[in-house]
Design an enzyme around this catalytic site. Structure first.
Site, PDB file in Angstrom:
ATOM      1  N   CYS A 170     -15.207 -21.448 -58.058  1.00 14.32           N
ATOM      2  CA  CYS A 170     -13.854 -21.260 -58.607  1.00 14.32           C
ATOM      3  C   CYS A 170     -13.576 -22.135 -59.828  1.00 14.32           C
ATOM      4  O   CYS A 170     -12.743 -21.795 -60.663  1.00 14.32           O
ATOM      5  CB  CYS A 170     -12.805 -21.555 -57.543  1.00 14.32           C
ATOM      6  SG  CYS A 170     -13.167 -20.862 -55.929  1.00 14.32           S
TER       7      CYS A 170
ATOM      8  N   HIS B 260      -7.221 -14.292 -59.359  1.00 15.78           N
ATOM      9  CA  HIS B 260      -8.197 -15.376 -59.472  1.00 15.78           C
ATOM     10  C   HIS B 260      -9.590 -14.797 -59.734  1.00 15.78           C
ATOM     11  O   HIS B 260     -10.433 -14.773 -58.844  1.00 15.78           O
ATOM     12  CB  HIS B 260      -8.158 -16.200 -58.180  1.00 15.78           C
ATOM     13  CG  HIS B 260      -9.151 -17.305 -58.080  1.00 15.78           C
ATOM     14  ND1 HIS B 260      -9.753 -17.903 -59.180  1.00 15.78           N
ATOM     15  CD2 HIS B 260      -9.664 -17.938 -56.985  1.00 15.78           C
ATOM     16  CE1 HIS B 260     -10.580 -18.850 -58.761  1.00 15.78           C
ATOM     17  NE2 HIS B 260     -10.551 -18.880 -57.437  1.00 15.78           N
TER      18      HIS B 260
ATOM     19  N   CYS C 232      -9.030 -26.008 -56.281  1.00  8.56           N
ATOM     20  CA  CYS C 232      -9.997 -26.150 -55.201  1.00  8.56           C
ATOM     21  C   CYS C 232     -11.198 -25.264 -55.504  1.00  8.56           C
ATOM     22  O   CYS C 232     -11.134 -24.361 -56.340  1.00  8.56           O
ATOM     23  CB  CYS C 232      -9.373 -25.783 -53.863  1.00  8.56           C
ATOM     24  SG  CYS C 232      -8.794 -24.082 -53.736  1.00  8.56           S
TER      25      CYS C 232
END
EC number: 2.3.1.16
Length: 391
Positions: free
Chosen positions: A95, A347, A377
Site C-alpha cells: 500500500c 485505494h 498502513c
C-alpha cells in the site's frame, strides 16, 4: 523560508480521476497509458523542467504482472517525452509503494545522486486483480497469525482492540463521501486531477475530470444496512467502511531546492522527515502510529505542530484507532482528510502513497497550513509517513 541546496522539494502533483474497477471509466485504458498520460501532462504543465534532466522515474506498483509487469516505470516512461537516457524503476511496499518511491527519490537528492525525479504510482485493479499470481508461503502461519494476509480481518481485530463501534465506523465512512463530494463541488480537486479520456456507463468516450467513486447519496441508514464483509458472525467492517477497489495513478515532480531555485520554480513544499516502521501483521492497520511518531521525532516536531494530516483510509476500523493513539481524534474535523479519503476515492495500491501526499499539499495550500503529515498502513504490518513543510 531558507532552504538548503540539497533539501527535497515537491514542484507539482497530479493524479487521474479515480475510476471504479468494475466497469469504470478506465476499463479500456492500460496501466502504462494512465501513468504515461500523467507524466506527460505534468511535465507539460511545468515547462521549465527539461525532461532530459530527469534522473529516474520511480513508480510504485504492487501487482507487477500482466500490463503492470516488466518494470512498468520504464514501460510508462518510454511512452512520454522523457528521453531514453533517463532511467526508471518500479518499487513495491504494498500500500505504501508510491510513498516509498518518493522517499527513494528524496534520499537520492539528499545524497547528491540526482536533482530531478518523477515519482508516482499506479494500480489498475480492474485489469490486474489483487490476488493475480500471488502464492503465499504456507509456512508463514508459523511466524504470523494465519489471518494476517486478510486485511479486513486485521481491521476487525484492531477495531475490537480499541473499542471502535459499528456506528463510529459508519459515521467515518459517511464523512469520507460527504467531504469528497463537497471538495468536488467546490473545485478543491481542480489542481490535482488531470483530466483523462475514458468510457461512461453507456460505453461513450468522454473526458473525465472528476472521481466516479464518490457516492453523495450515502447515508447512515444505507451504511447501517450493509452486512459485514469479512467476518459474517459478529463483524463490524463492511464494504461501506472499507477503501474501494479502484483504478488510478498519481505523479509528482521532485527536485533539489537548488535546482528549483536555478529554474525559477516555486515549490509546493519541502520534505522535513520520512519514516517507516513495522508492527504485528495481525494489526497491520496500526502501522501509521509508530511511523508518524518516528517521522515527527526526526523533524523535531510534535503532533501538536501538525496543521493537516492525510491518513489513508484503508478501513474506518483501522483509521480511528490510529487517530486515537496519535491524539488527533478530537481534532479530526479540523485536521484530518478534509477532502475525504480512500473510502470515497478508493485505494489503487501503487497509486495511493503519492496520491495522499499530493492531496495533503493541496489542502495545505488552500488552507494556509505550515506542517503536514501523510501516512498510511501497509499490508502485513508496516507503516510509512512523510512530514512536509509548505514553502
Amino acid at each position: 523560508m531558507s532552504l538548503n541546496p540539497r533539501d527535497v522539494v515537491i514542484v507539482d502533483f497530479g493524479r487521474t480521476p479515480m475510476g471504479r474497477s468494475k466497469g469504470g471509466m478506465h476499463r479500456n485504458t492500460r496501466a502504462e497509458d494512465m501513468s504515461a498520460h500523467l507524466i506527460s501532462k505534468l511535465l507539460e504543465r511545468n515547462n521549465k523542467v527539461d525532461p532530459a534532466e530527469v534522473e529516474d522515474v520511480i513508480w510504485g506498483c504492487v501487482n507487477q504482472t500482466l500490463e503492470q509487469g516488466w518494470n512498468i516505470a520504464r514501460m510508462a516512461s518510454l511512452l512520454t517525452q522523457i528521453p531514453h537516457t533517463s532511467a526508471a524503476q518500479t518499487v513495491s511496499r504494498l500500500c505504501g509503494s508510491s510513498m516509498s518511491a518518493l522517499h527513494t527519490a528524496a534520499q537520492a537528492i539528499m545524497t547528491n545522486n540526482g536533482d530531478v525525479f518523477v515519482i508516482g504510482g499506479v494500480e489498475h485493479m480492474g485489469h490486474v486483480s489483487m490476488m493475480h499470481g500471488v502464492d503465499p508461503n504456507p509456512h508463514m502461519s508459523l511466524h504470523a497469525a494465519k489471518a494476517s494476509g486478510m486485511m479486513g480481518l486485521t481491521a476487525e481485530m484492531l477495531g475490537k482492540m480499541h473499542g471502535i463501534t459499528r456506528e463510529q465506523q459508519d459515521a467515518f465512512g459517511l464523512r469520507s463521501h460527504q467531504l469528497a463530494h463537497k471538495a468536488t463541488l467546490e473545485g478543491k480537486f481542480k489542481d490535482e486531477i488531470i483530466p483523462m479520456q475514458g468510457y461512461d456507463e453507456n460505453g461513450f468516450l468522454k473526458v473525465f475530470d472528476y472521481d466516479e467513486t464518490i457516492r453523495p447519496d450515502t447515508t447512515l441508514e444505507s451504511l447501517a444496512a450493509l452486512k459485514p464483509a469479512f467476518n459474517p458472525k459478529g463483524g463490524t467492517v463492511t464494504a461501506g467502511t472499507s477503501s474501494q477497489i479502484t483504478d488510478g495513478a498519481s505523479c509528482m515532480i521532485v527536485m533539489s531546492a537548488q535546482r528549483a531555485q536555478d529554474l525559477g520554480i516555486q515549490p509546493l513544499a519541502v520534505i522535513r522527515s520520512m519514516a517507516v516502521a513495522g508492527v504485528d501483521p495481525a494489526i497491520m492497520g496500526y502501522g501509521p502510529v509508530p511511523a508518524t511518531q518516528k517521522a515527527l521525532k526526526r523533524a523535531g516536531l510534535t503532533i501538536a505542530d501538525i496543521d493537516f494530516i492525510e491518513l489513508n483510509e484503508a478501513f474506518a476500523a483501522q483509521a480511528l484507532p490510529v487517530l486515537k493513539d496519535l491524539k488527533v481524534l478530537d481534532k479530526m474535523n479540523e485536521k484530518v482528510n478534509l477532502h475525504g479519503g480512500a473510502i470515497a476515492l478508493g485505494h489503487p495500491f501503487g497509486c495511493s502513497g503519492a496520491r495522499i501526499s499530493g492531496t495533503l499539499l493541496n489542502v495545505m495550500k488552500q488552507n494556509g497550513g505550515t506542517f503536514g503529515v501523510s501516512t498510511m498502513c501497509i499490508g502485513l504490518g508496516q507503516g510509512i509517513a512523510t512530514v512536509f513543510e509548505r514553502v
